[in-house]
Design an enzyme around this catalytic site. Structure first.
Site, short mmCIF file in Angstrom:
data_model
loop_
_atom_site.label_atom_id
_atom_site.label_comp_id
_atom_site.label_asym_id
_atom_site.label_seq_id
_atom_site.Cartn_x
_atom_site.Cartn_y
_atom_site.Cartn_z
CB THR A 32 -0.95 0.03 1.22
OG1 THR A 32 -0.19 0.31 2.40
CG2 THR A 32 -1.70 -1.28 1.39
CG ASP A 56 -2.96 9.46 3.94
OD1 ASP A 56 -2.59 9.34 5.13
OD2 ASP A 56 -2.86 10.52 3.30
CG ASN A 83 7.61 1.02 6.30
OD1 ASN A 83 8.76 1.03 6.75
ND2 ASN A 83 7.27 1.64 5.18
CB SER A 134 10.23 1.90 17.00
OG SER A 134 10.78 2.85 17.88
CE1 TYR A 148 10.69 9.41 13.05
CE2 TYR A 148 12.91 9.27 13.94
CZ TYR A 148 11.89 8.74 13.17
OH TYR A 148 12.07 7.54 12.52
CE LYS A 152 9.20 6.22 13.75
NZ LYS A 152 8.34 5.34 12.94
CB THR A 183 15.09 4.66 3.10
OG1 THR A 183 15.04 5.56 4.23
CG2 THR A 183 15.47 3.27 3.59
P1 NAP Z 1 11.08 6.34 3.11
O1 NAP Z 1 11.79 5.59 2.04
O2 NAP Z 1 11.01 7.81 2.96
O3 NAP Z 1 9.63 5.75 3.31
C1 NAP Z 1 8.66 6.36 4.14
C2 NAP Z 1 7.32 5.83 3.69
O4 NAP Z 1 6.29 6.33 4.56
C3 NAP Z 1 6.97 6.30 2.27
O5 NAP Z 1 6.44 5.21 1.56
C4 NAP Z 1 5.90 7.36 2.52
O6 NAP Z 1 4.97 7.48 1.46
C5 NAP Z 1 5.22 6.73 3.73
N1 NAP Z 1 4.28 7.66 4.34
C6 NAP Z 1 4.50 8.87 4.87
N2 NAP Z 1 3.33 9.41 5.29
C7 NAP Z 1 2.35 8.50 5.02
C8 NAP Z 1 0.96 8.44 5.23
N3 NAP Z 1 0.27 9.47 5.77
N4 NAP Z 1 0.28 7.34 4.84
C9 NAP Z 1 0.93 6.30 4.26
N5 NAP Z 1 2.25 6.31 4.01
C10 NAP Z 1 2.95 7.39 4.41
O7 NAP Z 1 11.79 6.07 4.51
P2 NAP Z 1 12.03 4.69 5.32
O8 NAP Z 1 13.33 4.80 5.96
O9 NAP Z 1 11.76 3.53 4.47
O10 NAP Z 1 10.93 4.84 6.47
C11 NAP Z 1 10.13 3.75 6.86
C12 NAP Z 1 9.97 3.74 8.37
O11 NAP Z 1 11.24 3.48 8.97
C13 NAP Z 1 9.47 5.05 8.98
O12 NAP Z 1 8.49 4.75 9.96
C14 NAP Z 1 10.70 5.64 9.63
O13 NAP Z 1 10.39 6.45 10.74
C15 NAP Z 1 11.45 4.39 10.04
N6 NAP Z 1 12.90 4.58 10.24
C16 NAP Z 1 13.73 4.78 9.19
C17 NAP Z 1 15.08 4.94 9.43
C18 NAP Z 1 16.08 5.15 8.32
O14 NAP Z 1 17.19 5.57 8.58
N7 NAP Z 1 15.74 4.87 7.09
C19 NAP Z 1 15.59 4.92 10.73
C20 NAP Z 1 14.70 4.72 11.77
C21 NAP Z 1 13.36 4.53 11.53
P3 NAP Z 1 4.97 8.67 0.38
O15 NAP Z 1 5.80 8.19 -0.76
O16 NAP Z 1 3.53 8.85 0.03
O17 NAP Z 1 5.56 9.88 1.07
#
Ligand code: NAP
Length: 283
Positions: A32, A56, A83, A134, A148, A152, A183
């Site tokens: 999704t 969403d 996620n 988280s 943030y 979390k 990412t």
């Molecule tokens: P990412 O590639 O930017 O992915 C974030 C995803 O969240 C995107 O698909 C985005 O969709 C989606 N999103 C944001 N708002 C949304 C909403 N209202 N409804 C549905 N989807 C929504 O970053 P990621 O690193 O993979 O992040 C995934 C998770 O990992 C997050 O929860 C983040 O806090 C956590 N995290 C990441 C890291 C890291 O370093 N990468 C570290 C700690 C935690 P759109 O394309 O529509 O914006």
């Protein structure tokens, strides 16, 4: 036995990698995203096993529709991955409510409402799993990411409570706490408080600088992260907490040491607070 997954935020990053890894090994996936066009490649690669839906997390009815699709096409699902999420950089004093409140809507309330709609389906499956994203920031708060971290930490508390509620029903909860992974997170998925105050240049300001110099250079490989998450989901005894990557491990170890050290230093004083012997039963 093949599993069926429902994953939020699959347009990029960890969500996309988890969806790809699950589909590549033969599992069914309801992938999704806010914009389902971003999922077209995935659906074309795995036409038999992947369904896509607009979800969403701030619109619970869109979660309900994706869940209905999973029930119609796959008879339900075994794994929910919450996620979707994003970050905000700024000192507590710098960020305005209109900057930080929407992040709580996504990271916390969106996760709650998606989970509430998924639980009736998950409770019917043996060995169901809920994976909540988280962060290292959900283990320890750092200057410049307090808001943030608050989202979390909320995910951590909710997930720990949920784990106790659903364990007797056969559902296990896994809290994934990634360090920096390459990412969209440090790019399009992190907002920055507009107001920048000189007094916080040496603390929260460092987080702004970190973002500028590290976007696209994070050491963490999201494909490897996804592989670990699949292993945890498959485990008979999955971990409740899964710090992911060496940075997250370091954060968790420093947190545990500091927590333990505060407790030991203050134990004799802080523990002496009861009226006296009581018959109270711990909750
Ligand atoms: P990412 O590639 O930017 O992915 C974030 C995803 O969240 C995107 O698909 C985005 O969709 C989606 N999103 C944001 N708002 C949304 C909403 N209202 N409804 C549905 N989807 C929504 O970053 P990621 O690193 O993979 O992040 C995934 C998770 O990992 C997050 O929860 C983040 O806090 C956590 N995290 C990441 C890291 C890291 O370093 N990468 C570290 C700690 C935690 P759109 O394309 O529509 O914006």
């Amino acid at each position: 036995m093949n599993k069926t997954w429902l994953i939020t935020g699959c347009s990029s990053g960890l969500g996309l990698h988890i969806a790809q890894a699950a589909a590549a090994r033969g599992d069914n996936v309801v992938a999704t995203a806010r914009d389902p066009d971003t999922l077209r490649d995935l659906a074309e690669r795995f036409p038999d096993r992947v369904r896509t839906a607009r979800l969403d997390v701030t619109e619970p009815e869109s979660a309900a529709a994706a869940i209905a699709l999973a029930e119609r096409d796959f008879g339900g699902f075994d794994v929910l991955v919450n996620n979707a999420g994003y970050g905000l950089i700024g000192a507590l004093e710098e960020a305005e409510p209109e900057e930080y409140r929407p992040m709580f809507e996504v990271n916390v309330f969106g996760l709650i409402e998606t989970t509430r709609r998924a639980l009736p389906v998950l409770r019917r499956r043996r060995g169901a799993r809920i994976v909540n994203l988280s962060s290292g920031a959900g283990i320890s708060g750092g200057a410049g990411s307090g808001h943030y971290s608050a989202t979390k930490f909320a995910v951590e508390g909710l997930s720990e409570a949920l784990a106790r509620e659903v364990a007797p029903l056969g559902v296990r909860v896994i809290i994934v706490e990634p360090g920096p992974f390459r990412t969209g997170f440090l790019g399009r998925s992190i907002a920055t408080a507009e107001r920048e105050m000189e007094v916080y240049a040496g603390t929260a300001g460092q987080r702004r600088a970190y973002r500028e110099s590290n976007d696209g250079r994070q050491a963490g490989d999201p494909e490897k992260a996804a592989a670990v998450i699949l292993r945890a989901v498959d485990a008979d005894h999955p971990p409740l907490h899964l710090p992911l990557g060496p940075v997250a491990y370091g954060i968790a170890e420093r947190k545990l040491e500091a927590f333990r050290s505060d407790m030991e230093a203050w134990r004799s004083v802080a523990i002496d607070t009861d009226y006296g012997p009581t018959a109270e039963v711990a909750p």
